[in-house]
Motif scaffolding. Structure first.
Motif, PDB file in Angstrom:
ATOM      1  N   SER A 165      57.553  40.454 -84.110  1.00  0.00           N
ATOM      2  CA  SER A 165      56.863  39.224 -83.849  1.00  0.00           C
ATOM      3  C   SER A 165      57.483  37.937 -84.292  1.00  0.00           C
ATOM      4  CB  SER A 165      55.405  39.356 -84.286  1.00  0.00           C
ATOM      5  OG  SER A 165      54.702  38.074 -84.156  1.00  0.00           O
ATOM      6  N   GLN A 167      55.957  35.194 -85.218  1.00  0.00           N
ATOM      7  CA  GLN A 167      55.064  34.569 -86.527  1.00  0.00           C
ATOM      8  C   GLN A 167      55.457  34.851 -87.681  1.00  0.00           C
ATOM      9  OE1 GLN A 167      51.188  36.026 -85.547  1.00  0.00           O
ATOM     10  NE2 GLN A 167      51.214  35.596 -83.324  1.00  0.00           N
ATOM     11  N   PRO A 170      52.478  37.763 -89.401  1.00  0.00           N
ATOM     12  CA  PRO A 170      51.217  38.401 -88.589  1.00  0.00           C
ATOM     13  C   PRO A 170      50.648  39.509 -89.258  1.00  0.00           C
ATOM     14  CG  PRO A 170      53.516  39.225 -87.917  1.00  0.00           C
ATOM     15  CD  PRO A 170      53.588  37.925 -88.888  1.00  0.00           C
ATOM     16  N   LYS A 171      49.250  39.510 -89.217  1.00  0.00           N
ATOM     17  CA  LYS A 171      48.456  40.820 -89.884  1.00  0.00           C
ATOM     18  C   LYS A 171      48.986  42.269 -89.155  1.00  0.00           C
ATOM     19  CE  LYS A 171      44.728  37.909 -91.313  1.00  0.00           C
ATOM     20  NZ  LYS A 171      45.025  37.810 -92.956  1.00  0.00           N
ATOM     21  N   TYR A 174      46.739  43.837 -86.775  1.00  0.00           N
ATOM     22  CA  TYR A 174      46.993  43.172 -85.508  1.00  0.00           C
ATOM     23  C   TYR A 174      48.079  43.662 -84.676  1.00  0.00           C
ATOM     24  CZ  TYR A 174      42.966  39.960 -86.587  1.00  0.00           C
ATOM     25  OH  TYR A 174      41.898  39.443 -86.851  1.00  0.00           O
ATOM     26  N   GLU A 175      49.149  43.864 -85.539  1.00  0.00           N
ATOM     27  CA  GLU A 175      50.335  44.438 -84.870  1.00  0.00           C
ATOM     28  C   GLU A 175      50.120  45.928 -84.497  1.00  0.00           C
ATOM     29  OE1 GLU A 175      52.396  42.166 -84.477  1.00  0.00           O
ATOM     30  OE2 GLU A 175      54.288  42.255 -85.965  1.00  0.00           O
ATOM     31  N   ASN A 178      48.205  45.746 -81.292  1.00  0.00           N
ATOM     32  CA  ASN A 178      49.133  45.414 -80.317  1.00  0.00           C
ATOM     33  C   ASN A 178      50.144  46.382 -79.678  1.00  0.00           C
ATOM     34  OD1 ASN A 178      50.936  44.017 -78.514  1.00  0.00           O
ATOM     35  ND2 ASN A 178      52.523  43.551 -80.406  1.00  0.00           N
TER      36      ASN A 178
END
Length: 346
Positions: A165, A167, A170-171, A174-175, A178
């Motif tokens: 990612s 970002q 990123p938490k 959430y990864e 994903n």
């Protein structure tokens, strides 16, 4: 519109076209076409449609369209074409005539049908991972971004498809979500503790397992879990099939009493032979574009000869022919074929 021969006979018997020369020539073309289609057992897939019209300014004979009749998704025709005698002549010497038959395919419509079929097979969703490994970090700041980049560089250098990612922080949950949503099989995760230790966590999302390994062992660990270099997927499938066939042979051989000569050969198999003897392996390597096959051949032979721990013994009769390397070597019966060979080729 209807069954070809029925429509043809009906039109000819009713004398619909009278003595019209063009119409009679067209019907003769159709008669020959139906005869050929019948000979190849393809007429069952064809219907005769008098309402079909295409490119009136350049088609000079039979025209056709292809439609998909299976499934619930309807997209109209997915291909079409016909006979054109004068079109190519526009780009040639004056008076020269080049009769042609052509077809074009509606690729977007074909993709629509393929997606619909996949959704049906997979229960409504299309999961096709575009990478093997998703790189993630726990923590924030430039240090963690750099750690993701470092892992990416290590995997890309080993031809492992991976991404991370962009970002800042990123938490992790959430990864993971994903990766699961995209059906990515593995994750490489680094936190502040792992960054200090020089380690990385390898998460197998299929088996729901997690291993902590040294950074320099990351590629080897992924290889052992089935990840193959980009472009080598076909070779991996071939190797797996050969290994399976070899295992089946060994299983059959174990059921029958071994001959004395075979036992002696097994005991004299040399380095890496083990109690089970050695296996002969034939391998074909197709170098990527821009790679000199002679140079690659030399590198592979030197690598195998200089690293006896691979458990491989090179056959001097190997050769380069037609841009491909035809390799033959033996491998210890107790060695991991996929891991040994892939490590050498890599």
């Amino acid at each position: 519109k209807g069954q070809p021969w029925e429509m043809y006979k009906s039109l000819m018997e009713s004398d619909k076209f009278g003595t019209h020369e063009g119409a009679l020539e067209a019907m003769e073309d159709l008669r020959i076409l139906f005869q050929y289609l019948e000979a190849t057992d393809s007429l069952q897939y064809v219907s005769f449609d008098l309402s079909l019209a295409r490119g009136l300014d350049y088609y000079t004979g039979v025209i056709y369209e292809a439609v998909c009749l299976s499934g619930n998704t309807q997209v109209g025709s997915i291909g079409g074409g016909g006979r054109y005698d004068n079109l190519v002549g526009m780009f040639q010497e004056a008076g020269k005539k080049t009769p042609c038959v052509g077809v074009s395919v509606g690729i977007e419509r074909v993709f629509t049908l393929m997606e619909a079929r996949l959704r049906e097979e997979q229960g409504g969703s299309i999961k096709r991972p575009n990478v093997d490994v998703l790189i993630a970090t726990v923590g924030s700041g430039p240090t963690m971004i750099a750690e993701r980049m470092k892992l990416g560089r290590i995997l890309w250098d080993a031809n492992v498809s991976a991404e991370f990612s962009q970002q800042d922080a990123p938490k992790l949950k959430y990864e993971i979500a994903n990766a699961l949503e995209r059906d990515i099989p593995f994750m490489a995760i680094v936190g502040e503790e792992e960054a200090k230790e020089g380690t990385v966590k390898v998460k197998d999302l299929k088996k729901r397992t997690e291993d902590k390994v040294k950074l320099e062992e990351l590629v080897k660990t992924l290889r052992s879990k089935g990840v193959v270099p980009v472009g080598c997927e076909f070779a991996a499938e071939m190797l797996a099939a050969e290994a399976e066939a070899e295992a089946e042979k060994e299983k059959e051989g174990a059921q029958s009493p071994p001959e004395e000569e075979e036992e002696e050969e097994a005991s004299e198999g040399g380095a890496g032979g083990g109690a089970e003897g050695r296996r002969i392996v034939n391998f074909v390597v197709t170098p990527c574009a821009g790679v000199d096959p002679e140079g690659l051949y030399k590198k592979i032979t030197e690598e195998i000869k200089s690293e006896p721990e691979y458990g491989l013994q090179w056959d001097e009769n190997c050769k380069v022919d037609g841009g491909k390397i035809y390799a033959s070597f033996t491998i210890g019966g107790d060695a991991d074929f996929d891991e040994e060979v892939m490590e050498v080729i890599e």
